[in-house]
Design an enzyme around this catalytic site. Structure first.
Site, PDB file in Angstrom:
ATOM      1  N   PRO A 283       0.815  -1.217   0.000  1.00  0.00           N
ATOM      2  CA  PRO A 283       0.000   0.000   0.000  1.00  0.00           C
ATOM      3  C   PRO A 283       0.850   1.269   0.000  1.00  0.00           C
ATOM      4  O   PRO A 283       1.882   1.340   0.663  1.00  0.00           O
ATOM      5  CB  PRO A 283      -0.784  -0.106   1.314  1.00  0.00           C
ATOM      6  CG  PRO A 283       0.090  -0.928   2.207  1.00  0.00           C
ATOM      7  CD  PRO A 283       0.848  -1.881   1.317  1.00  0.00           C
ATOM      8  N   GLY A 284       0.415   2.245  -0.765  1.00  0.00           N
ATOM      9  CA  GLY A 284       1.080   3.550  -0.766  1.00  0.00           C
ATOM     10  C   GLY A 284       0.083   4.617  -0.356  1.00  0.00           C
ATOM     11  O   GLY A 284       0.006   5.033   0.804  1.00  0.00           O
TER      12      GLY A 284
ATOM     13  N   TYR B  30      -4.102  14.179 -13.719  1.00  0.00           N
ATOM     14  CA  TYR B  30      -5.239  13.246 -13.757  1.00  0.00           C
ATOM     15  C   TYR B  30      -6.585  13.949 -13.688  1.00  0.00           C
ATOM     16  O   TYR B  30      -7.598  13.281 -13.531  1.00  0.00           O
ATOM     17  CB  TYR B  30      -5.197  12.297 -12.539  1.00  0.00           C
ATOM     18  CG  TYR B  30      -3.897  11.623 -12.228  1.00  0.00           C
ATOM     19  CD1 TYR B  30      -3.300  10.767 -13.150  1.00  0.00           C
ATOM     20  CD2 TYR B  30      -3.294  11.800 -10.995  1.00  0.00           C
ATOM     21  CE1 TYR B  30      -2.115  10.114 -12.832  1.00  0.00           C
ATOM     22  CE2 TYR B  30      -2.115  11.149 -10.669  1.00  0.00           C
ATOM     23  CZ  TYR B  30      -1.532  10.305 -11.596  1.00  0.00           C
ATOM     24  OH  TYR B  30      -0.373   9.671 -11.279  1.00  0.00           O
TER      25      TYR B  30
ATOM     26  N   CYS C  94       3.186  28.978 -15.805  1.00  0.00           N
ATOM     27  CA  CYS C  94       2.696  29.388 -17.120  1.00  0.00           C
ATOM     28  C   CYS C  94       2.160  28.204 -17.916  1.00  0.00           C
ATOM     29  O   CYS C  94       2.773  27.756 -18.885  1.00  0.00           O
ATOM     30  CB  CYS C  94       3.816  30.082 -17.890  1.00  0.00           C
ATOM     31  SG  CYS C  94       4.454  31.469 -16.962  1.00  0.00           S
TER      32      CYS C  94
HETATM   33  C1  LIG Z   1       2.525   2.453  -7.126  1.00  0.00           C
HETATM   34  C2  LIG Z   1       2.605   1.040  -6.736  1.00  0.00           C
HETATM   35  C3  LIG Z   1       2.076   0.623  -5.511  1.00  0.00           C
HETATM   36  C4  LIG Z   1       1.323   1.542  -4.582  1.00  0.00           C
HETATM   37  O1  LIG Z   1       0.085   1.917  -5.113  1.00  0.00           O
HETATM   38  P1  LIG Z   1      -0.941   2.773  -4.209  1.00  0.00           P
HETATM   39  O2  LIG Z   1      -2.075   3.026  -5.127  1.00  0.00           O
HETATM   40  O3  LIG Z   1      -0.249   4.027  -3.820  1.00  0.00           O
HETATM   41  O4  LIG Z   1      -1.300   1.927  -3.051  1.00  0.00           O
HETATM   42  C5  LIG Z   1       2.248  -0.699  -5.158  1.00  0.00           C
HETATM   43  N1  LIG Z   1       2.887  -1.574  -5.969  1.00  0.00           N
HETATM   44  C6  LIG Z   1       3.399  -1.201  -7.159  1.00  0.00           C
HETATM   45  C7  LIG Z   1       4.090  -2.182  -7.999  1.00  0.00           C
HETATM   46  C8  LIG Z   1       3.276   0.112  -7.580  1.00  0.00           C
HETATM   47  O5  LIG Z   1       3.768   0.478  -8.763  1.00  0.00           O
END
Ligand SMILES: *Cc1c(COP(=O)(O)O)cnc(C)c1O
Length: 422
Positions: free
Chosen positions: A282-283, A324, A351
């Protein structure tokens, strides 16, 4: 009063606070534009992942690219997390922040030989390999330094995550992963290469996913493969189900991490795979709603067609709206200002007509006011650039009443320090 969906950001008196710190005070101390992160919000976002996986073999690998500040990485390293990296640079960041290389998975479609070598030598947990060509090169690099590289293949389950096309990664037309139909053959190939050791299987279908079905469909497709691969005599130790869980920016209602994982565990159980070690990457869902970007209103420019509110933050500081057309909440840091609420396009000084942070927002503003762009903790600073020779913003990490400057503002001299007038 806390802001809906942002329990660590609340109005105390009339001033918006991050935990116990007033954003106005922080802006005075550190100037604007300023990223402010709440440590407690990050830990609170991690908690449902940890509790849902408690008591079973698992590893939560925070996706570094969402927010790669060393202090943010340190928060997750200290909480026991591993890391998902996509470059040698991110590996160095993880190590500098005290992260354990044995808990690092290395993803990405274009790893260089130098990065492969660097990661093998650091002792990463697993390479998530995205093509057959990469398997061959990785094996060669490992053999050349007398090592074997642990690998998972990132398979492309061809499920629609129902998110923005730029952030869906698990469909047939994407550059990511190995096609489902080729995966078995690729595993057989990997198992014959001298420099590789098959460790697991991996998939990551996209980002800002707000439904559970795409995850369950992807899991089913992955389990079909696991069964076929193991029937061919190649043991699969762990399942890496990627990241991608969405957050609430406006009115999205993503499942909570524990609800999602609960469903995935049920499916694993019913298909006889309950014993497998699980990895997640998770990110956004760990840091997105833990951060805001504080910006000052420079000028108001009302006109017949549109009212423009010009602020000191721009697309170079926060790219998501321009890239996006992403919606991010924007609130005045001072509640109940006396100015009437008109409808404004909140735009930056860069700009480009795409340089906007919010469109048609009803907000009461006056020059000199501070605005907070909400949900800016993920893919904010990590995507910032120096376009228009603008130094990147400063970053502050708040913990209760205390606020640490965790990255100072870039100076203009630093921007051209690597250049040489001829
Ligand atoms: C970007 C990415 C993540 C994290 O995605 P989130 O949407 O931020 O949770 C996890 N695994 C891989 C391979 C990614 O490229």
């Amino acid at each position: 009063m806390t802001l809906p969906g942002h329990p660590y950001f609340s109005f105390v008196g009339s001033e918006l606070h991050a935990e116990g710190c007033s954003l106005r005070d922080l802006a005075q101390r550190f100037q604007t534009p300023l990223y402010v992160y709440s440590r407690q919000a990050m830990l609170a976002a991690l908690c449902p992942y940890q509790s849902a996986l408690q008591g079973r073999a698992h590893l939560i690998c925070y996706a570094v690219k969402a927010n790669s500040n060393l202090s943010v990485l340190k928060v997750f390293a200290e909480a026991g997390c591993g890391f998902d990296i996509v470059s040698g640079g991110e590996l160095e960041r993880v190590l500098a922040a005290g992260g354990d290389p044995a808990k690092v998975v290395f993803s990405g479609v274009g790893k260089t030989r130098a990065e492969m070598r660097q990661a093998i030598e650091a002792g990463v947990r697993c390479f998530n390999v995205e093509s057959i060509a990469e398997l061959d090169v990785l094996s060669e690099v490992a053999v050349s330094i007398g090592r074997r590289a642990p690998v998972s293949l990132r398979v492309n389950p061809d499920v629609d995550p129902k998110t923005h096309p730029y952030i869906s990664t698990g469909l047939k037309g994407n550059k990511f992963g190995i096609a489902h139909a080729q995966a078995l053959e690729a595993y057989l190939h990997a198992s014959r290469l001298p420099g590789l050791e098959v460790a697991g299987i991996d998939c990551h279908i996209g980002s800002q996913i707000t439904e559970t079905d795409p995850y369950l469909d992807a899991l089913d497709r992955v389990l079909d493969l696991v069964e076929a691969i193991e029937a061919a005599g190649i043991p699969i130790h762990h399942l890496d189900l990627g990241g991608g869980l969405g957050i609430t920016y406006a009115d999205e209602t993503p499942p909570s991490a524990d609800a999602l994982i609960g469903l995935l565990l049920q499916r694993l159980q019913s298909r006889g795979h309950a014993h497998r070690e699980l990895l997640f990457e998770p990110g956004r869902s760990l840091v997105g709603n833990a951060g805001v970007l504080v910006t000052e209103v420079l000028f108001l420019k009302p006109s017949e067609q549109k009212n423009f509110c010009i602020v000191d933050a721009a697309m170079n500081d926060l790219l998501r709206p321009a890239l996006y057309e992403a919606h991010m909440g924007i609130v005045n840091c001072k509640e109940a200002t006396t100015a009437p609420a008109l409808t404004w396009d909140i735009v930056g000084p860069v700009c480009e007509s795409g340089d906007w942070l919010g469109r048609e927002r009803q907000v009461a503003v006056q020059p000199g006011d501070l605005l907070a762009v909400m949900s800016a903790g993920a893919y904010g600073m990590s995507m910032a650039s120096n376009y228009n020779s603008r130094g990147k913003p400063a970053e502050v990490l708040v913990d209760g009443q205390s606020a640490q400057l965790v990255r100072r503002r870039e100076t203009t001299q630093e921007l051209f320090a690597h250049e040489k007038p001829e």
